[in-house]
Write an enzyme that holds these catalytic residues in place. Structure first.
Site, PDB file in Angstrom:
ATOM      1  N   GLY A 197       0.789  -1.241   0.000  1.00  9.76           N
ATOM      2  CA  GLY A 197       0.000   0.000   0.000  1.00  9.76           C
ATOM      3  C   GLY A 197       0.814   1.280   0.000  1.00  9.76           C
ATOM      4  N   GLY A 198       2.146   1.160  -0.003  1.00 11.03           N
ATOM      5  CA  GLY A 198       2.976   2.378   0.021  1.00 11.03           C
ATOM      6  C   GLY A 198       3.292   2.937  -1.354  1.00 11.03           C
ATOM      7  N   ARG A 243       7.837  -4.430   2.301  1.00 16.63           N
ATOM      8  CA  ARG A 243       9.174  -4.658   2.855  1.00 16.63           C
ATOM      9  C   ARG A 243       9.873  -3.366   3.270  1.00 16.63           C
ATOM     10  NH1 ARG A 243      11.212  -7.630  -2.393  1.00 16.63           N
ATOM     11  NH2 ARG A 243      10.067  -5.823  -3.138  1.00 16.63           N
ATOM     12  N   GLY A 248       2.259   2.916  -5.914  1.00 11.60           N
ATOM     13  CA  GLY A 248       1.439   2.542  -7.077  1.00 11.60           C
ATOM     14  C   GLY A 248      -0.049   2.454  -6.817  1.00 11.60           C
ATOM     15  N   TYR A 277      -4.004 -12.124 -17.579  1.00 13.37           N
ATOM     16  CA  TYR A 277      -3.298 -13.351 -17.996  1.00 13.37           C
ATOM     17  C   TYR A 277      -3.355 -14.434 -16.909  1.00 13.37           C
ATOM     18  CZ  TYR A 277       0.953 -11.193 -15.846  1.00 13.37           C
ATOM     19  OH  TYR A 277       1.856 -10.600 -15.001  1.00 13.37           O
ATOM     20  N   LYS A 297      -0.635 -15.663 -10.420  1.00 19.45           N
ATOM     21  CA  LYS A 297      -1.928 -14.962 -10.494  1.00 19.45           C
ATOM     22  C   LYS A 297      -3.057 -15.956 -10.770  1.00 19.45           C
ATOM     23  CE  LYS A 297      -0.564 -10.514 -10.123  1.00 19.45           C
ATOM     24  NZ  LYS A 297      -0.940  -9.619  -9.036  1.00 19.45           N
TER      25      LYS A 297
HETATM   26  C1  HXC Z   1      16.227 -12.245 -14.614  1.00 21.03           C
HETATM   27  C2  HXC Z   1      16.139 -11.589 -12.387  1.00 21.03           C
HETATM   28  C3  HXC Z   1      15.687 -10.295 -12.761  1.00 21.03           C
HETATM   29  C4  HXC Z   1      15.528 -10.018 -14.166  1.00 21.03           C
HETATM   30  C5  HXC Z   1      15.838 -10.372 -10.599  1.00 21.03           C
HETATM   31  N1  HXC Z   1      16.217 -11.573 -11.044  1.00 21.03           N
HETATM   32  N2  HXC Z   1      15.501  -9.572 -11.634  1.00 21.03           N
HETATM   33  N3  HXC Z   1      16.398 -12.557 -13.289  1.00 21.03           N
HETATM   34  N4  HXC Z   1      15.811 -11.026 -15.033  1.00 21.03           N
HETATM   35  N5  HXC Z   1      15.098  -8.838 -14.592  1.00 21.03           N
HETATM   36  C6  HXC Z   1      16.681 -12.696 -10.241  1.00 21.03           C
HETATM   37  C7  HXC Z   1      17.927 -12.364  -9.421  1.00 21.03           C
HETATM   38  O1  HXC Z   1      19.112 -12.449 -10.208  1.00 21.03           O
HETATM   39  C8  HXC Z   1      17.833 -13.447  -8.339  1.00 21.03           C
HETATM   40  O2  HXC Z   1      18.221 -14.703  -8.834  1.00 21.03           O
HETATM   41  C9  HXC Z   1      16.325 -13.561  -8.090  1.00 21.03           C
HETATM   42  O3  HXC Z   1      15.698 -13.044  -9.258  1.00 21.03           O
HETATM   43  C10 HXC Z   1      15.889 -12.744  -6.880  1.00 21.03           C
HETATM   44  O4  HXC Z   1      16.318 -11.412  -7.090  1.00 21.03           O
HETATM   45  P1  HXC Z   1      16.324 -10.340  -5.904  1.00 21.03           P
HETATM   46  O5  HXC Z   1      16.683  -9.027  -6.496  1.00 21.03           O
HETATM   47  O6  HXC Z   1      17.103 -10.861  -4.749  1.00 21.03           O
HETATM   48  O7  HXC Z   1      14.772 -10.403  -5.483  1.00 21.03           O
HETATM   49  P2  HXC Z   1      13.943  -9.462  -4.534  1.00 21.03           P
HETATM   50  O8  HXC Z   1      14.817  -8.453  -3.841  1.00 21.03           O
HETATM   51  O9  HXC Z   1      13.081 -10.345  -3.713  1.00 21.03           O
HETATM   52  O10 HXC Z   1      13.037  -8.604  -5.557  1.00 21.03           O
HETATM   53  C11 HXC Z   1      11.906  -9.149  -6.163  1.00 21.03           C
HETATM   54  C12 HXC Z   1      11.759  -8.691  -7.611  1.00 21.03           C
HETATM   55  C13 HXC Z   1      11.814  -7.157  -7.722  1.00 21.03           C
HETATM   56  C14 HXC Z   1      10.440  -9.266  -8.105  1.00 21.03           C
HETATM   57  C15 HXC Z   1      12.920  -9.287  -8.435  1.00 21.03           C
HETATM   58  O11 HXC Z   1      11.569  -6.775  -9.073  1.00 21.03           O
HETATM   59  C16 HXC Z   1      10.826  -6.471  -6.839  1.00 21.03           C
HETATM   60  O12 HXC Z   1      11.091  -6.192  -5.670  1.00 21.03           O
HETATM   61  N6  HXC Z   1       9.617  -6.124  -7.352  1.00 21.03           N
HETATM   62  C17 HXC Z   1       8.547  -5.444  -6.579  1.00 21.03           C
HETATM   63  C18 HXC Z   1       7.856  -4.433  -7.409  1.00 21.03           C
HETATM   64  C19 HXC Z   1       7.296  -4.968  -8.698  1.00 21.03           C
HETATM   65  O13 HXC Z   1       7.805  -5.944  -9.284  1.00 21.03           O
HETATM   66  N7  HXC Z   1       6.202  -4.341  -9.162  1.00 21.03           N
HETATM   67  C20 HXC Z   1       5.618  -4.725 -10.413  1.00 21.03           C
HETATM   68  C21 HXC Z   1       4.265  -5.327 -10.205  1.00 21.03           C
HETATM   69  S1  HXC Z   1       3.424  -5.073 -11.699  1.00 21.03           S
HETATM   70  P3  HXC Z   1      19.707 -15.331  -8.584  1.00 21.03           P
HETATM   71  O14 HXC Z   1      19.624 -16.673  -9.187  1.00 21.03           O
HETATM   72  O15 HXC Z   1      20.660 -14.410  -9.308  1.00 21.03           O
HETATM   73  O16 HXC Z   1      19.921 -15.336  -7.093  1.00 21.03           O
HETATM   74  C22 HXC Z   1       2.533  -6.407 -12.118  1.00 21.03           C
HETATM   75  C23 HXC Z   1       1.654  -6.124 -13.300  1.00 21.03           C
HETATM   76  C24 HXC Z   1       1.157  -7.333 -14.005  1.00 21.03           C
HETATM   77  O17 HXC Z   1       2.580  -7.423 -11.499  1.00 21.03           O
HETATM   78  C25 HXC Z   1       0.259  -7.082 -15.194  1.00 21.03           C
HETATM   79  C26 HXC Z   1       0.596  -5.973 -16.126  1.00 21.03           C
HETATM   80  C27 HXC Z   1      -0.431  -5.726 -17.205  1.00 21.03           C
HETATM   81  P1  NAP Z   2       4.063  -1.552  -7.429  1.00 25.20           P
HETATM   82  O1  NAP Z   2       3.867  -0.114  -7.097  1.00 25.20           O
HETATM   83  O2  NAP Z   2       5.427  -2.032  -7.768  1.00 25.20           O
HETATM   84  O3  NAP Z   2       3.449  -2.402  -6.244  1.00 25.20           O
HETATM   85  C1  NAP Z   2       3.964  -3.565  -5.736  1.00 25.20           C
HETATM   86  C2  NAP Z   2       4.033  -3.463  -4.237  1.00 25.20           C
HETATM   87  O4  NAP Z   2       4.286  -4.750  -3.696  1.00 25.20           O
HETATM   88  C3  NAP Z   2       5.111  -2.527  -3.715  1.00 25.20           C
HETATM   89  O5  NAP Z   2       4.550  -1.598  -2.826  1.00 25.20           O
HETATM   90  C4  NAP Z   2       6.086  -3.447  -2.995  1.00 25.20           C
HETATM   91  O6  NAP Z   2       6.632  -2.800  -1.839  1.00 25.20           O
HETATM   92  C5  NAP Z   2       5.179  -4.598  -2.608  1.00 25.20           C
HETATM   93  N1  NAP Z   2       5.915  -5.838  -2.429  1.00 25.20           N
HETATM   94  C6  NAP Z   2       6.739  -6.459  -3.296  1.00 25.20           C
HETATM   95  N2  NAP Z   2       7.267  -7.555  -2.753  1.00 25.20           N
HETATM   96  C7  NAP Z   2       6.756  -7.650  -1.495  1.00 25.20           C
HETATM   97  C8  NAP Z   2       6.925  -8.571  -0.424  1.00 25.20           C
HETATM   98  N3  NAP Z   2       7.728  -9.640  -0.542  1.00 25.20           N
HETATM   99  N4  NAP Z   2       6.241  -8.361   0.725  1.00 25.20           N
HETATM  100  C9  NAP Z   2       5.439  -7.282   0.859  1.00 25.20           C
HETATM  101  N5  NAP Z   2       5.239  -6.384  -0.109  1.00 25.20           N
HETATM  102  C10 NAP Z   2       5.893  -6.562  -1.291  1.00 25.20           C
HETATM  103  O7  NAP Z   2       3.158  -1.973  -8.697  1.00 25.20           O
HETATM  104  P2  NAP Z   2       1.622  -1.748  -9.050  1.00 25.20           P
HETATM  105  O8  NAP Z   2       1.564  -1.564 -10.513  1.00 25.20           O
HETATM  106  O9  NAP Z   2       1.001  -0.721  -8.159  1.00 25.20           O
HETATM  107  O10 NAP Z   2       1.000  -3.180  -8.726  1.00 25.20           O
HETATM  108  C11 NAP Z   2      -0.001  -3.374  -7.741  1.00 25.20           C
HETATM  109  C12 NAP Z   2      -0.804  -4.626  -8.070  1.00 25.20           C
HETATM  110  O11 NAP Z   2      -1.509  -4.463  -9.292  1.00 25.20           O
HETATM  111  C13 NAP Z   2       0.030  -5.895  -8.235  1.00 25.20           C
HETATM  112  O12 NAP Z   2      -0.661  -6.999  -7.704  1.00 25.20           O
HETATM  113  C14 NAP Z   2       0.121  -6.040  -9.734  1.00 25.20           C
HETATM  114  O13 NAP Z   2       0.367  -7.369 -10.145  1.00 25.20           O
HETATM  115  C15 NAP Z   2      -1.261  -5.575 -10.118  1.00 25.20           C
HETATM  116  N6  NAP Z   2      -1.413  -5.160 -11.499  1.00 25.20           N
HETATM  117  C16 NAP Z   2      -0.848  -4.005 -11.924  1.00 25.20           C
HETATM  118  C17 NAP Z   2      -1.035  -3.612 -13.239  1.00 25.20           C
HETATM  119  C18 NAP Z   2      -0.466  -2.320 -13.758  1.00 25.20           C
HETATM  120  O14 NAP Z   2      -0.580  -2.076 -14.961  1.00 25.20           O
HETATM  121  N7  NAP Z   2       0.122  -1.483 -12.936  1.00 25.20           N
HETATM  122  C19 NAP Z   2      -1.781  -4.413 -14.102  1.00 25.20           C
HETATM  123  C20 NAP Z   2      -2.330  -5.599 -13.619  1.00 25.20           C
HETATM  124  C21 NAP Z   2      -2.166  -5.957 -12.321  1.00 25.20           C
HETATM  125  P3  NAP Z   2       8.098  -3.140  -1.233  1.00 25.20           P
HETATM  126  O15 NAP Z   2       9.058  -3.090  -2.352  1.00 25.20           O
HETATM  127  O16 NAP Z   2       8.267  -2.096  -0.172  1.00 25.20           O
HETATM  128  O17 NAP Z   2       7.988  -4.510  -0.629  1.00 25.20           O
END
Ligand code: HXC
Ligand code: NAP
Length: 290
Positions: free
Chosen positions: A23-24, A47, A26, A155, A170
């Site tokens: 909730g912090g 986190r 996007g 998806y 998902k």
């Molecule tokens: C390949 C990757 C990678 C990349 C990380 N890894 N990024 N591999 N390509 N781009 C690998 C790392 O090398 C590592 O593997 C493992 O993944 C874990 O990486 P960490 O950085 O340690 O992970 P972590 O700190 O837990 O971070 C999680 C994360 C990061 C998912 C990788 O992106 C994150 O914190 N995301 C949170 C925000 C986010 O993703 N928001 C988007 C949601 S949007 P190895 O083997 O090297 O140890 C969404 C929309 C969907 O879901 C629909 C859209 C229409």
């Molecule tokens: P976002 O801002 O990156 O949101 C993701 C959030 O998840 C961040 O606040 C992140 O905070 C938190 N998070 C990640 N790993 C976590 C963990 N291990 N524990 C607790 N919190 C964690 O992206 P967003 O676009 O707003 O996405 C929100 C939701 O919408 C997601 O479920 C995404 O799949 C969905 N969605 C988004 C889109 C789009 O177009 N934006 C489309 C379809 C669905 P920390 O890094 O502080 O943990």
């Protein structure tokens, strides 16, 4: 435009306490703002505590509502229990959960390590399931009603190349939603999901549409209504589904994507590319074959 406006009546969530994972930032932050405006107390967790605390301060000063920020990795069950304990201590109870936290990035699947797969899969699937389990146990043990809403994607049912861990997770969250909607209805717990299309956020755009491919793959070109989503229109749907106005909606997943996924699915949808002037000729041609 009307879809940029707030939709529910004032006080629609008065007295409710809602936990928003992620909730912090996007969409979770935008939803939290609207829940507060409608009278709810909001608990945001993820986190990164400094980001949560900054967002909590901003949201409280904007809305006058109460926000509790608690650090929590949703993959860790004890940390989830701590969020619920702190929420109850501060607000006296919890009424709703928004499973919004997610991790995701684009990659050819064969490039992923098993740790990379787990990283995304566990945040989304385990995180949503663990939070749902913990809050369900709390509600059932305390004889309280509650509402669970999970943010999935379209998806979840079509699958998608290049985001396979997210697609698997998902899909699992959607299956959990439909399963528990039936199993837990007897306890007064409703379980629903929302499948958004593209809504611009830093997290999604950085991980799924990195700068070098941003223009070429502009998501708005895939959406029949010709635009990406506005945060308020998603917040309106979130608030409605968490409120008692939606009391008869249970086990559903509502798509809010301007028709995006269907455009990709319909066999003849690419005929959009046929110019208007050509249809007379095509009609004549087809009739001539009879
Ligand atoms: C390949 C990757 C990678 C990349 C990380 N890894 N990024 N591999 N390509 N781009 C690998 C790392 O090398 C590592 O593997 C493992 O993944 C874990 O990486 P960490 O950085 O340690 O992970 P972590 O700190 O837990 O971070 C999680 C994360 C990061 C998912 C990788 O992106 C994150 O914190 N995301 C949170 C925000 C986010 O993703 N928001 C988007 C949601 S949007 P190895 O083997 O090297 O140890 C969404 C929309 C969907 O879901 C629909 C859209 C229409
Ligand atoms: P976002 O801002 O990156 O949101 C993701 C959030 O998840 C961040 O606040 C992140 O905070 C938190 N998070 C990640 N790993 C976590 C963990 N291990 N524990 C607790 N919190 C964690 O992206 P967003 O676009 O707003 O996405 C929100 C939701 O919408 C997601 O479920 C995404 O799949 C969905 N969605 C988004 C889109 C789009 O177009 N934006 C489309 C379809 C669905 P920390 O890094 O502080 O943990």
């Amino acid at each position: 435009m009307l879809y940029q406006q707030k939709m529910l009546r004032d006080g629609a969530l008065q007295g409710k306490t809602i936990i928003v994972t992620g909730g912090g930032t996007g969409l979770g932050k935008s939803a939290s703002r609207y829940l507060l405006e409608l009278g709810a107390n909001v608990v945001i967790c993820s986190r990164k505590l400094p980001i949560l605390e900054a967002s909590a301060a901003e949201l409280m000063s904007e809305t006058g509502g109460q926000v509790l920020a608690v650090a929590c990795d949703v993959r860790e069950y004890e940390q989830i229990e701590n969020v619920i304990t702190q929420a109850v201590a501060r607000f006296g109870g919890v009424d709703g959960l928004l499973n919004n936290a997610a991790g995701n990035f684009i990659s050819p699947t064969e490039r992923l390590s098993h740790r990379a797969f787990s990283s995304v899969f566990d945040i989304v699937m385990k995180g949503s399931a663990f939070f749902t389990l913990a809050i369900g146990k709390y509600w059932i043990a305390n004889n309280r009603r509650g509402t669970i809403l999970s943010i999935v994607t379209t998806y979840a049912w079509t699958g998608s190349a290049y985001v396979v861990p997210s697609a698997c997770a998902k899909a699992g969250v959607l299956a959990m939603t439909r399963s528990l909607a039936v199993e837990w209805a007897k306890y007064g717990i409703r379980v629903n999901a929302i499948a958004p299309g593209p809504f611009p956020t830093e997290g999604a755009w950085d991980n799924l549409l990195p700068e070098p491919i941003r223009e070429k793959f502009n998501p708005k070109n895939k959406v029949p209504v010709g635009r990406v989503g506005e945060h308020q229109e998603l917040a309106n749907l979130v608030a409605y589904l968490l409120s008692d106005y939606s009391a008869y909606i249970n086990g559903d997943c509502i798509t809010i994507d301007g028709g995006e996924w269907l455009k990709g699915a319909g066999e003849f949808n690419n005929l959009e590319a046929v110019p208007k002037e050509m249809w007379d000729m095509l009609e004549m041609f087809i009739k001539s074959k009879k």
